[in-house]
Design a protein around this motif. Structure first.
Motif, PDB file in Angstrom:
ATOM      1  N   PRO A 214       0.816  -1.208   0.000  1.00  0.00           N
ATOM      2  CA  PRO A 214       0.000   0.000   0.000  1.00  0.00           C
ATOM      3  C   PRO A 214       0.852   1.262   0.000  1.00  0.00           C
ATOM      4  CG  PRO A 214       0.145  -0.876   2.217  1.00  0.00           C
ATOM      5  CD  PRO A 214       0.826  -1.870   1.325  1.00  0.00           C
ATOM      6  N   SER A 215       0.330   2.308  -0.612  1.00  0.00           N
ATOM      7  CA  SER A 215       0.925   3.640  -0.503  1.00  0.00           C
ATOM      8  C   SER A 215      -0.128   4.574   0.063  1.00  0.00           C
ATOM      9  CB  SER A 215       1.407   4.140  -1.864  1.00  0.00           C
ATOM     10  OG  SER A 215       2.612   3.520  -2.254  1.00  0.00           O
ATOM     11  N   TRP A 216       0.339   5.585   0.755  1.00  0.00           N
ATOM     12  CA  TRP A 216      -0.558   6.481   1.491  1.00  0.00           C
ATOM     13  C   TRP A 216      -0.199   7.931   1.220  1.00  0.00           C
ATOM     14  CZ3 TRP A 216      -3.663   3.441   4.861  1.00  0.00           C
ATOM     15  CH2 TRP A 216      -3.177   2.149   5.109  1.00  0.00           C
ATOM     16  N   VAL A 217      -1.210   8.771   1.180  1.00  0.00           N
ATOM     17  CA  VAL A 217      -1.015  10.216   1.185  1.00  0.00           C
ATOM     18  C   VAL A 217      -1.777  10.745   2.395  1.00  0.00           C
ATOM     19  CG1 VAL A 217      -1.333  12.397  -0.032  1.00  0.00           C
ATOM     20  CG2 VAL A 217      -0.815  10.311  -1.323  1.00  0.00           C
ATOM     21  N   VAL A 218      -1.047  11.372   3.316  1.00  0.00           N
ATOM     22  CA  VAL A 218      -1.639  11.944   4.532  1.00  0.00           C
ATOM     23  C   VAL A 218      -1.049  13.335   4.695  1.00  0.00           C
ATOM     24  CG1 VAL A 218      -2.169  11.622   6.954  1.00  0.00           C
ATOM     25  CG2 VAL A 218      -1.623   9.629   5.543  1.00  0.00           C
ATOM     26  N   GLY A 219      -1.870  14.361   4.533  1.00  0.00           N
ATOM     27  CA  GLY A 219      -1.324  15.707   4.546  1.00  0.00           C
ATOM     28  C   GLY A 219      -0.355  15.867   3.389  1.00  0.00           C
ATOM     29  N   GLU A 220       0.881  16.236   3.697  1.00  0.00           N
ATOM     30  CA  GLU A 220       1.901  16.370   2.656  1.00  0.00           C
ATOM     31  C   GLU A 220       2.817  15.155   2.593  1.00  0.00           C
ATOM     32  OE1 GLU A 220       3.935  20.041   3.421  1.00  0.00           O
ATOM     33  OE2 GLU A 220       2.336  21.248   2.516  1.00  0.00           O
ATOM     34  N   GLU A 221       2.541  14.152   3.409  1.00  0.00           N
ATOM     35  CA  GLU A 221       3.385  12.968   3.464  1.00  0.00           C
ATOM     36  C   GLU A 221       2.921  11.916   2.460  1.00  0.00           C
ATOM     37  OE1 GLU A 221       6.070  12.408   5.303  1.00  0.00           O
ATOM     38  OE2 GLU A 221       6.007  14.302   6.388  1.00  0.00           O
TER      39      GLU A 221
END
Length: 245
Positions: A214-221
């Protein structure tokens, strides 16, 4: 890192070329700049002892570039397709998960996402198809989007992961669990909107430098890794703090 370390990284511009030089600039900005003039040999000797200086500078440079890419594309990243989302629709932090149905780590993170939603009623989860592991992954993504169009994403999502590695039989099982005819779903999967959605996700994955699922985008991360509940909660806290600041 002290000022001398930052200055050494600055000097590396002349030794490593434009890209590494840019990374060095990032490191200097972070660590502060010294004033001593040092020889090339001194720079090389320092970097031989402290190779992490260059790694950290390059990572800082990459992170700034990624944050810029996320900011520019945020509406496209966080929008939903059908009902492929969970949590609070008005949540103050949106977590985007890029996943593949043949990804065992994605399967393991199902429970983690449920735990996060239970623990934090202010988060919203957006699920994005990223079928990169196999030909079967692409077929699964198409059918998952059909289910999402019909408001049956979660039933399909849970059932397909529970059935193990992707096959025609496991996909049919997921469709039946979602109350969708397999034959009808396969015909609907040819919808140009579904092909376009997968294409956009793959293109965004390239743009963001996603290295797997999995890849994640959380805020700017942007993170390409399975995550624990604590790690997700920390990312959410950081994104929340950034919004307040």
């Amino acid at each position: 890192m002290n000022g001398r370390g930052g200055w050494l990284v600055m000097l590396l511009v002349a030794l490593a070329g434009a890209l590494l030089g840019a990374a060095a600039m990032a490191g200097a900005a972070r660590w502060g700049q010294g004033t001593a003039a040092l020889s090339d040999d001194a720079v090389k000797a320092y970097l031989a002892r402290k190779p992490q200086v260059l790694i950290e500078a390059a990572e800082a440079y990459r992170a700034r570039g990624t944050a810029k890419a996320v900011g520019a594309a945020r509406p496209a990243i966080t929008r939903t397709f059908g009902n492929a989302w969970a949590g609070n629709p008005r949540g103050d932090v949106t977590i985007v998960q890029y996943f593949d149905y043949n990804c065992g780590y994605c399967r393991r993170n199902l429970a983690t996402i449920d735990q996060l939603i239970a623990a934090d009623p202010k988060v919203r989860i957006v699920f994005r198809e990223l079928p990169i592991l196999s030909r079967e992954s692409y077929a699964a993504a198409q059918l998952s989007l059909v289910a999402a169009q019909r408001g049956r994403f979660h039933q399909f999502h849970q059932a397909v992961y529970a059935a193990g590695p992707i096959s025609d039989a496991s996909l049919d099982e997921g469709l039946r669990a979602a109350g969708i005819s397999p034959a009808d779903a396969r015909a609907a999967a040819r919808d140009p909107a579904i092909e376009a959605e997968i294409g956009r996700n793959l293109a965004m994955g390239d743009k963001l430098g996603l290295r797997g699922t999995p890849s994640w985008v959380v805020g700017e991360e942007v993170i390409s890794s399975a995550l624990t509940l604590d790690q997700l909660r920390e990312l959410v806290a950081t994104a929340r703090a950034a919004k307040r600041g």
